[in-house]
Structures are given as C-alpha cells and as structure tokens.
Design a protein around this motif. Structure first.
Motif, PDB file in Angstrom:
ATOM      1  N   SER A 111      15.408  -9.605   8.688  1.00 38.33           N
ATOM      2  CA  SER A 111      15.803 -10.794   9.442  1.00 38.33           C
ATOM      3  C   SER A 111      14.640 -11.773   9.476  1.00 38.33           C
ATOM      4  O   SER A 111      13.534 -11.411   9.870  1.00 38.33           O
ATOM      5  CB  SER A 111      16.190 -10.408  10.874  1.00 38.33           C
ATOM      6  OG  SER A 111      17.359  -9.622  10.835  1.00 38.33           O
TER       7      SER A 111
ATOM      8  N   ARG B   2      13.174  -3.241   1.853  1.00 36.55           N
ATOM      9  CA  ARG B   2      13.876  -2.393   2.816  1.00 36.55           C
ATOM     10  C   ARG B   2      15.335  -2.827   2.800  1.00 36.55           C
ATOM     11  O   ARG B   2      15.656  -3.895   2.272  1.00 36.55           O
ATOM     12  CB  ARG B   2      13.250  -2.509   4.198  1.00 36.55           C
ATOM     13  CG  ARG B   2      12.879  -3.928   4.597  1.00 36.55           C
ATOM     14  CD  ARG B   2      12.183  -3.910   5.934  1.00 36.55           C
ATOM     15  NE  ARG B   2      10.978  -4.735   5.908  1.00 36.55           N
ATOM     16  CZ  ARG B   2      10.516  -5.364   6.969  1.00 36.55           C
ATOM     17  NH1 ARG B   2      11.131  -5.258   8.109  1.00 36.55           N
ATOM     18  NH2 ARG B   2       9.425  -6.086   6.902  1.00 36.55           N
ATOM     19  N   PRO B   3      16.232  -2.036   3.400  1.00 37.92           N
ATOM     20  CA  PRO B   3      17.662  -2.345   3.250  1.00 37.92           C
ATOM     21  C   PRO B   3      18.035  -3.765   3.670  1.00 37.92           C
ATOM     22  O   PRO B   3      18.826  -4.432   3.028  1.00 37.92           O
ATOM     23  CB  PRO B   3      18.342  -1.315   4.160  1.00 37.92           C
ATOM     24  CG  PRO B   3      17.360  -0.204   4.284  1.00 37.92           C
ATOM     25  CD  PRO B   3      16.005  -0.804   4.167  1.00 37.92           C
ATOM     26  N   SER B   4      17.470  -4.266   4.763  1.00 37.09           N
ATOM     27  CA  SER B   4      17.759  -5.646   5.139  1.00 37.09           C
ATOM     28  C   SER B   4      16.591  -6.179   5.957  1.00 37.09           C
ATOM     29  O   SER B   4      15.786  -5.410   6.490  1.00 37.09           O
ATOM     30  CB  SER B   4      19.057  -5.747   5.938  1.00 37.09           C
ATOM     31  OG  SER B   4      18.882  -5.189   7.219  1.00 37.09           O
TER      32      SER B   4
ATOM     33  N   ASN C 143      11.218  -7.278  -5.415  1.00 35.96           N
ATOM     34  CA  ASN C 143      11.632  -5.897  -5.654  1.00 35.96           C
ATOM     35  C   ASN C 143      10.929  -5.277  -6.851  1.00 35.96           C
ATOM     36  O   ASN C 143      11.185  -4.134  -7.207  1.00 35.96           O
ATOM     37  CB  ASN C 143      13.155  -5.828  -5.867  1.00 35.96           C
ATOM     38  CG  ASN C 143      13.896  -6.244  -4.615  1.00 35.96           C
ATOM     39  OD1 ASN C 143      13.519  -5.879  -3.512  1.00 35.96           O
ATOM     40  ND2 ASN C 143      14.945  -7.055  -4.772  1.00 35.96           N
TER      41      ASN C 143
ATOM     42  N   SER D 212      21.254 -12.118   7.569  1.00 32.80           N
ATOM     43  CA  SER D 212      20.556 -10.872   7.251  1.00 32.80           C
ATOM     44  C   SER D 212      20.559 -10.691   5.733  1.00 32.80           C
ATOM     45  O   SER D 212      21.587 -10.855   5.084  1.00 32.80           O
ATOM     46  CB  SER D 212      21.287  -9.702   7.917  1.00 32.80           C
ATOM     47  OG  SER D 212      20.577  -8.523   7.661  1.00 32.80           O
ATOM     48  N   LEU D 213      19.392 -10.399   5.181  1.00 34.55           N
ATOM     49  CA  LEU D 213      19.257 -10.322   3.723  1.00 34.55           C
ATOM     50  C   LEU D 213      19.084  -8.881   3.273  1.00 34.55           C
ATOM     51  O   LEU D 213      18.156  -8.206   3.702  1.00 34.55           O
ATOM     52  CB  LEU D 213      18.044 -11.150   3.270  1.00 34.55           C
ATOM     53  CG  LEU D 213      18.066 -12.641   3.601  1.00 34.55           C
ATOM     54  CD1 LEU D 213      16.706 -13.271   3.342  1.00 34.55           C
ATOM     55  CD2 LEU D 213      19.140 -13.366   2.799  1.00 34.55           C
ATOM     56  N   GLY D 214      19.998  -8.436   2.421  1.00 30.02           N
ATOM     57  CA  GLY D 214      19.877  -7.108   1.831  1.00 30.02           C
ATOM     58  C   GLY D 214      18.893  -7.134   0.685  1.00 30.02           C
ATOM     59  O   GLY D 214      18.397  -8.197   0.276  1.00 30.02           O
ATOM     60  N   VAL D 215      18.623  -5.963   0.131  1.00 28.02           N
ATOM     61  CA  VAL D 215      17.630  -5.858  -0.933  1.00 28.02           C
ATOM     62  C   VAL D 215      18.043  -6.668  -2.166  1.00 28.02           C
ATOM     63  O   VAL D 215      17.203  -7.152  -2.924  1.00 28.02           O
ATOM     64  CB  VAL D 215      17.372  -4.362  -1.258  1.00 28.02           C
ATOM     65  CG1 VAL D 215      18.502  -3.749  -2.044  1.00 28.02           C
ATOM     66  CG2 VAL D 215      16.050  -4.178  -1.975  1.00 28.02           C
ATOM     67  N   ASN D 216      19.368  -6.880  -2.354  1.00 29.77           N
ATOM     68  CA  ASN D 216      19.848  -7.660  -3.500  1.00 29.77           C
ATOM     69  C   ASN D 216      20.001  -9.144  -3.200  1.00 29.77           C
ATOM     70  O   ASN D 216      20.537  -9.894  -4.015  1.00 29.77           O
ATOM     71  CB  ASN D 216      21.192  -7.105  -3.994  1.00 29.77           C
ATOM     72  CG  ASN D 216      21.040  -5.711  -4.553  1.00 29.77           C
ATOM     73  OD1 ASN D 216      20.045  -5.417  -5.215  1.00 29.77           O
ATOM     74  ND2 ASN D 216      22.000  -4.833  -4.271  1.00 29.77           N
ATOM     75  N   ASP D 217      19.568  -9.562  -2.006  1.00 30.11           N
ATOM     76  CA  ASP D 217      19.680 -10.972  -1.626  1.00 30.11           C
ATOM     77  C   ASP D 217      18.345 -11.702  -1.662  1.00 30.11           C
ATOM     78  O   ASP D 217      18.295 -12.908  -1.494  1.00 30.11           O
ATOM     79  CB  ASP D 217      20.252 -11.103  -0.199  1.00 30.11           C
ATOM     80  CG  ASP D 217      21.633 -10.483  -0.070  1.00 30.11           C
ATOM     81  OD1 ASP D 217      22.404 -10.544  -1.042  1.00 30.11           O
ATOM     82  OD2 ASP D 217      21.930  -9.931   1.011  1.00 30.11           O
TER      83      ASP D 217
ATOM     84  N   LYS E 121      23.610 -15.605  -2.391  1.00 29.84           N
ATOM     85  CA  LYS E 121      23.938 -15.199  -1.019  1.00 29.84           C
ATOM     86  C   LYS E 121      24.437 -16.396  -0.214  1.00 29.84           C
ATOM     87  O   LYS E 121      25.438 -16.321   0.504  1.00 29.84           O
ATOM     88  CB  LYS E 121      22.683 -14.583  -0.365  1.00 29.84           C
ATOM     89  CG  LYS E 121      22.784 -14.316   1.130  1.00 29.84           C
ATOM     90  CD  LYS E 121      23.676 -13.138   1.426  1.00 29.84           C
ATOM     91  CE  LYS E 121      23.668 -12.808   2.917  1.00 29.84           C
ATOM     92  NZ  LYS E 121      24.686 -11.774   3.238  1.00 29.84           N
TER      93      LYS E 121
END
Length: 442
Positions: free
Chosen positions: A150, A146-148, A167, A156-161, A366
């Motif tokens: 917690s 999902r986009p981010s 993924n 906050s972690l995004g999908v690329n973090d 990150k």
C-alpha cells in the motif's frame, strides 16, 4: 523589445522519451519561450522538419559498435556530460544565454552539469506519477517484493502490478537507472510530469506535497486535443518508417468500431509461443485487425498465418499510431501499455486490451483496468503466457460485451478531460503559463 527567455531541452535519445519532450517544447514555444532541443549524434538524422530549433552534441557512438547495455550507458554518460557542458558554455556566451535546462529524468547527472555552469535544471518525467511514487519509495528502501503493498493514494498493488524491474533478482542495471531518477529530485525547483491532474488526481496531489511538481500533459500533437497549435500534426521524429497510406486506406474500408489495433511498441519483443498464441487469439476473435509486427518479429508468426488471415488482417512493420487510434474504424487497442501509448489511447477515447510486458507497463495496465476502467487486462497462465483462449475472450469482452460498452463510455470521458487539461485555462495549460511567467521574471 522584451527578450524571450531561452531554455535548453534535452530528451533521452529513444523514441518514447523524445516524443513527449518535443511536444512540451512546442507548447513552451507557443507561450513565448525560445527553446533549443539538444539531440545526440546517434539520432540527429531522424529528426524531421520542425518549428523547433535543434542542436546536436556527441554521444560518442560509432557505427557498428557492439556494446553491452552497461557499456553503452557508461559511454553515453561520459561523452554526453562533457559535450553538454561544452554546449552550455557556448550557449552562455551567445546572444540568448539559456536560463534553464529541462532534461529527461533518466539523466539526473544533467542537473549537476547545468548547475556547475550557473544554469538551473528541471527534470522531465516520461512515466506516470503512480510509477514515480513507486520508484521513489523503492529508492528509499521500501522493497516491493511481497504479495501486495500500500502506497499513498493508490490501489493495493500485487507483485504483478509493480514495475518489472522491482521483481528482478539481484541489483539490475535498469532498476538502478529507474531509482536514480530520484537521487537529486529534492534539489530541483521545477519537476515536469507527462500526465494531467484529473487522471492521477490523488497521486499528483501527494507528489506535489513533496516536490514542486507540475503536470503538463498529455503531450500529444495539438491537432488531436485542443487544436490551438497551428500545424502541430505529428511529433516530429520517426526512428521507424510508418506505412501511412497502406494503413489509412485499409481502415477506410472498415465499419465503425470494427477493428482491433495491436501494437507492442518499439522495444518489446515477444517470445515465439507468445506470438503464436496472440496470432491465434486475434484470428479466433473473428474481428478485423491491424497488427504492427516489426520485421525482426515476423518469423515468429505461425506458418501461413498472414496468407490465412489476408481477408481480415493487415500486417505492417510500423504505423502512424495517432492517426490509427483516431480513425473511426478502431474498436479497441491491444497494447503493451507503454505510457505514451496509454496516454494516446486515453486522449483519443479508445478502450484497451492490456498486455503489459516489462518496465512500468504492469502498473499502467493496473490503472487501465481497475482505476480508469477503460480496458481489460489479459491474464497469463502458469508459464507466464497469454493463451489464445484468454486473448480471444478479452477482445470479445471489449468489442462486444456489456463491460465493453462501459469501457467505451469511460474512454470518451477521459478523452474530454485530456482535452480540457491542455485547452485554454486547463490544469496543464495553466501550469505551463505559470512556469513561463516565472522564468520571464527571474
């Protein structure tokens, strides 16, 4: 005379997993434990002379075997669980029967093998505590596509973090292995993590509230940190032959902080377009650079690139990374953000240009950029490629920009804290002492 407690130590047989566990073993030996390191037939010839005691067991590998990853892992588990059980049986009837098996967390089944034979077991995690927490939550069904997201005490972690395996579509084998690390973690009486308290303070505290976690890192040869272990100058394993003299003599001719060191580890493979953009980004930065390009990757370099950059560039197939990072000529480290490389750069005070590729590297990147503020992360274009312009800009930012000065200052502060952790009375040093004392009285 009091007998030294004896433990067995079993790393997963790839370079990035063996090195940290060897260093931990040296620390344990220095505190009075008798340590036997278990190697497998496929890598035993690569071990160098060391103060440690080694024993080899069969992993069922044969030269020339062509296996899929799944076949290799199944064969490894089948053979090694049998030969590990046989080894423990033999060791139990020796003069120094082992009390504990420290095993790589990628082999959770080793705990069951040891316990069935009356020997306790403790997992050793070679990844960051932040990554451990992410995999633990994923293991319990918290899916991160999902986009981010917690998680406790984390940015906050995004999908690329998040680690790349999360993924992947479908149930990938690497993801299964990553999550299986947590299949029996609640059964362990000790859990060792290659990090240090101040580096991941809040995450470590959260983990320690769930499990008996002990931070014991950074697991780097003592000469680069507290200098308390005599003759501890290198890890003791090289699956690749480093070009030592070439690198060091070349660096000696360069000015302080003027060189970019670029290396993407022993497993990462860059695509041809990515390789070309990276080459031209390094070239356009106008800085001197030392680039580790494995033989299998060399053909991906642009035509005549080595000849055109001979004034400023040195290309080697492998190098003594710690010596290079510790050299005064190095101004920044362009890295894939593997956890060992990240810890080495932090421990030696070197700012980073982060170019993560897969597995836990996006999460490490990150933290490098946004939490520890010791580097900048390269942004990818819509094709997932880091362009030459982006690479050049990131290098210039670290080497010449105002933010670069701040990153250098932060890097030197983390270096101090890394040394403090392993030095006498530091958090990692105390954790190792507590473990040794408890083992001696168990």
């Amino acid at each position: 005379m009091e007998r030294k407690p004896h433990i067995l130590v079993f790393p997963y047989p790839i370079q990035g997993h063996i090195n940290p566990i060897l260093q931990f073993s040296k620390r344990l030996t220095s505190k009075g434990l008798r340590v036997t390191v278990i190697t497998t037939t496929s890598i035993s010839k690569s071990m160098q002379e060391s103060s440690l005691n080694f024993v080899t067991i069969s992993d069922g590998s044969k030269q020339g075997d062509k296996e899929t990853m799944y076949e290799e892992l199944e064969r490894f588990k089948l053979f090694v669980s049998e030969s590990l059980a046989e080894l423990i049986e033999r060791q139990k009837s020796s003069k120094h029967p082992p009390k504990l098996l420290v095993y790589d967390s990628a082999m959770p089944w080793a705990l069951n093998v040891a316990r069935q034979l009356g020997v306790d077991g403790a997992p050793f995690f070679t990844q960051s505590c932040a990554v451990n927490v992410i995999y633990h939550h994923a293991h319990h069904g918290v899916f991160l596509q999902r986009p981010s997201v917690s998680l406790p005490y984390m940015p906050s972690l995004g999908v690329n973090d998040v680690p790349s395996f999360l993924n992947d579509t479908g149930s990938s084998l690497p993801l299964k292995i990553a999550l299986n690390q947590f299949s029996n973690i609640h059964e362990a009486n000790w859990i060792f993590c290659n990090t240090f308290d101040k580096l991941e303070h809040e995450v470590v505290n959260w983990m320690a509230s769930q499990w008996p976690v002990k931070t014991i890192g950074p697991t780097i040869p003592s000469i680069y940190l507290d200098k308390r272990l005599e003759d501890d100058k290198e890890y003791g394993l090289n699956l690749f032959k480093p070009n030592v003299d070439t690198c060091m003599k070349w660096l000696d001719t360069k000015e302080i902080g003027s060189v970019i060191y670029a290396s993407f580890g022993s497993l990462t493979t860059l695509g041809e377009e990515h390789m070309e953009e990276l080459a031209l980004g390094l070239k356009n930065s106008s800085c001197s650079f030392l680039w580790v390009v494995r033989e299998s990757e060399e053909k991906k370099l642009p035509d005549n690139f080595i000849e055109e950059t001979t004034e400023r560039g040195l290309f080697v197939t492998w190098c003594p990374q710690l010596d290079v990072l510790a050299h005064k000529a190095i101004g920044c480290f362009m890295t894939h953000c593997g956890w060992n490389s990240t810890l080495e750069a932090l421990s030696l005070g070197v700012p980073m240009v982060a170019m993560p590729q897969w597995t836990d590297q996006p999460t490490n990147a990150k933290f490098i950029a946004d939490v520890w503020k010791v580097g900048i992360r390269v942004k990818l274009n819509e094709k997932g490629i880091a362009t030459r312009e982006e690479i050049e800009m990131c290098i210039r930012e670290v080497m010449e920009g105002e933010r670069g000065k701040e990153m250098k200052k932060n890097s030197l502060r983390w270096k101090e804290l890394a040394i403090e952790a392993v030095d006498k009375g530091g958090s990692s040093d105390k954790n190792i002492e507590v473990f040794v004392a408890k083992l001696a009285h168990s």
